[in-house]
Design a protein around this motif. Structure first.
Motif, mmCIF file in Angstrom:
data_model
loop_
_atom_site.group_PDB
_atom_site.id
_atom_site.type_symbol
_atom_site.label_atom_id
_atom_site.label_comp_id
_atom_site.label_asym_id
_atom_site.label_seq_id
_atom_site.Cartn_x
_atom_site.Cartn_y
_atom_site.Cartn_z
ATOM 1 N N GLU A 71 31.008 41.528 49.095
ATOM 2 C CA GLU A 71 31.261 41.606 47.709
ATOM 3 C C GLU A 71 31.398 43.062 46.834
ATOM 4 O OE1 GLU A 71 28.030 39.179 45.657
ATOM 5 O OE2 GLU A 71 28.049 40.629 44.187
ATOM 6 N N LEU A 75 34.564 44.167 45.130
ATOM 7 C CA LEU A 75 34.360 44.434 43.418
ATOM 8 C C LEU A 75 34.304 45.861 42.958
ATOM 9 C CD1 LEU A 75 32.340 41.361 42.495
ATOM 10 C CD2 LEU A 75 34.607 41.375 42.774
ATOM 11 N N ARG A 76 33.599 46.642 43.747
ATOM 12 C CA ARG A 76 33.066 47.912 43.318
ATOM 13 C C ARG A 76 34.189 49.163 43.694
ATOM 14 N NH1 ARG A 76 31.012 45.401 39.349
ATOM 15 N NH2 ARG A 76 29.127 44.157 40.086
#
Lengths: 236, 261
Positions: A71, A75-76
């Motif tokens: 994740e 996402l980052r």
């Protein structure tokens, strides 16, 4: 190390969550290792089944951590030290899960050992080995949080002593078995118990190397001498 | 300003030594030392106002058109001193093409946009020559197949991504050695951006490319070297792979990781 916070605060929260998950895994691995060998020392098998069952908790935590890492990457888009941190978390979690497997294996073998009346003289040494390894694990988990490469190097050095002691214990267990046929009921299992503890030391060294990499962006020099000579020991 | 090590053994295509830029006496660049190598993409990154576009515009003397802008220091392209008073700036800009943030085709046909540069520089003898150049440039810019049947259509009727590729075709039509790109994808959607990025990668075989971008992912994807600018200084310059995985400077690390103090 970069102390500044991210502009996107949720990224900092993600990394904190990752650290918390790692801390939980580390604490559980420590407890499992301590309890599995302590049962042998105290000749008390009552907690061994629980240890065997609890291994699944470590497996589940590792799966959760893997999901969190995926994740964060998706996402980052972490870069530089942030990227190293999430990749190292993935590797360290896998290693802690493996340590849990070895602790579980120790528990299983101790059930067999404690199911007999045969005793070994090696318990003090096994306790010492376990203490040394637990101390390494404890220091390593602290070093992970602090990204302390100096302590990580200390841990790598400490593993040499574990290897040396394992060689001595291995030799002694062979001697016990060769001098007393009864010892064959527990000796092979004790060899695995001590080898597992020694392997856990190796795994902790692997984590320490990852901490060094996290800090410096490169792996430490791999010229450490191999102190575990047990694979070369023959019955005299 | 210190740079990190000798990164390559090849001779720099562009060599900046102590370049200082002042606007109305206020310094925008504090003495930039930077070697840019041929047939590579060099990305310049940094927060707004850090001087990266100002530096880019020094390379083809675009700052000349700004009132009260003073450039000092030395900027060489091969053996040419870019700020030599004797230099022909028009000729310089034929050697150093530029693509801007917003696609800016002329309000002319697709064909005439590409033919414009070769025409004013007198690069062709006849219509066949010009046709060849237009076709070659559009092919290199990856646009030929999409426009070959409508070369006389208005350029402004193309999509944003196509217009930007047309601007690239226009820039390379005069056969420059260097291509400067100032945030070339900032007005484009992700698909058009990917097409331009792929094109940049192909073009570097023929040109030395310097790109200013606010997208760190783009810098990481397209460039071989990256320079991080901050407050008019170059803070760190090195292999893109190193800059994005283990930068040596804490300011670079903080910027690429999206951190504040």
């Amino acid at each position: 190390m970069v102390e500044k916070k991210h502009i996107v605060t949720a990224f900092d929260e993600d990394l904190t969550t990752l650290n918390d998950m790692m801390a939980r895994m580390g604490a559980l691995a420590e407890t499992q290792l301590f309890a599995s060998t302590e049962a042998l020392i105290a000749r008390n098998p009552s907690g061994l089944d629980d240890i065997i069952k609890r291994d699944k908790e470590l497996d589940d935590l590792e799966a959760l951590l893997n999901e969190k890492v995926i994740e964060i990457i998706a996402l980052r888009a972490p870069r530089a030290e942030d990227l190293r941190r999430v990749i190292v978390a993935l590797k360290v979690a896998s290693t802690l899960e493996r340590i849990g497997d070895l602790a579980k294996n120790i528990a299983k073998r101790n059930k067999v050992i404690l199911g007999t009346t045969v005793k070994t003289q090696m318990l003090p040494s096994i306790r010492t080995m376990t203490s040394m390894v637990l101390k390494m694990l404890n220091k390593t988990l602290d070093a992970y949080v602090e990204v302390d490469a100096v302590t990580a190097l200390d841990v790598m050095e400490a593993d040499i002593e574990v290897d040396k002691l394992n060689t001595v214990v291995f030799q002694s267990l062979i001697e016990e078995m060769s001098s007393d046929q009864e010892q064959l009921k527990i000796g092979p299992h004790l060899l695995f118990v001590t080898k597992n503890i020694e392997r856990i030391g190796d795994h902790i060294t692997g984590i320490a190397e990852q901490i060094y990499f996290l800090h410096h962006g490169e792996m430490p020099d791999k010229t450490r001498p191999k102190a575990d000579q047990s694979s070369s020991i023959a019955l005299s | 300003m210190k740079r990190d090590g000798d990164m390559t053994l090849s001779t720099p295509k562009i060599k900046s030594s102590g370049i200082i830029v002042e606007y109305d006496g206020k310094r925008a660049l504090h003495g930039i030392d930077l070697d840019i190598y041929p047939n590579e993409v060099t990305a310049l990154i940094g927060p707004s106002g850090c001087g990266k576009s100002t530096f880019l515009r020094c390379i083809n003397r675009m700052n000349d058109v700004i009132d009260n802008c003073k450039v000092s220091g030395r900027l060489m392209i091969d053996d040419t001193d870019v700020y030599d008073p004797e230099i022909d700036v028009v000729e310089l800009r034929a050697r150093v093409g530029m693509v801007f943030q917003k696609p800016n085709p002329f309000p002319k046909s697709i064909y005439d946009n590409v033919a414009y540069g070769p025409r004013i520089h007198g690069l062709t003898e006849n219509k066949d020559d010009m046709d060849r150049i237009v076709k070659k440039s559009l092919k290199r810019a990856g646009l030929w197949d999409e426009v070959r049947e409508r070369l006389d259509d208005k350029a402004l009727g193309l999509s944003g991504g196509q217009q930007q590729r047309l601007c690239i075709a226009r820039a390379i039509a005069v056969n420059p050695e260097i291509l400067l790109m100032d945030e070339p994808c900032s007005a484009l959607d992700p698909i058009a951006t990917s097409i331009i990025e792929e094109l940049i990668n192909e073009l570097r075989e023929r040109f030395t490319i310097v790109i200013v971008t606010h997208s760190m992912q783009q810098a990481a994807r397209v460039s071989q070297k990256t320079g991080y600018f901050h407050l008019g200084n170059i803070i760190e310059y090195g292999e893109t792979n190193d800059i994005f995985t283990r930068p040596k400077n804490e300011q670079t690390e903080a910027y690429i990781s999206g951190r504040i103090g």
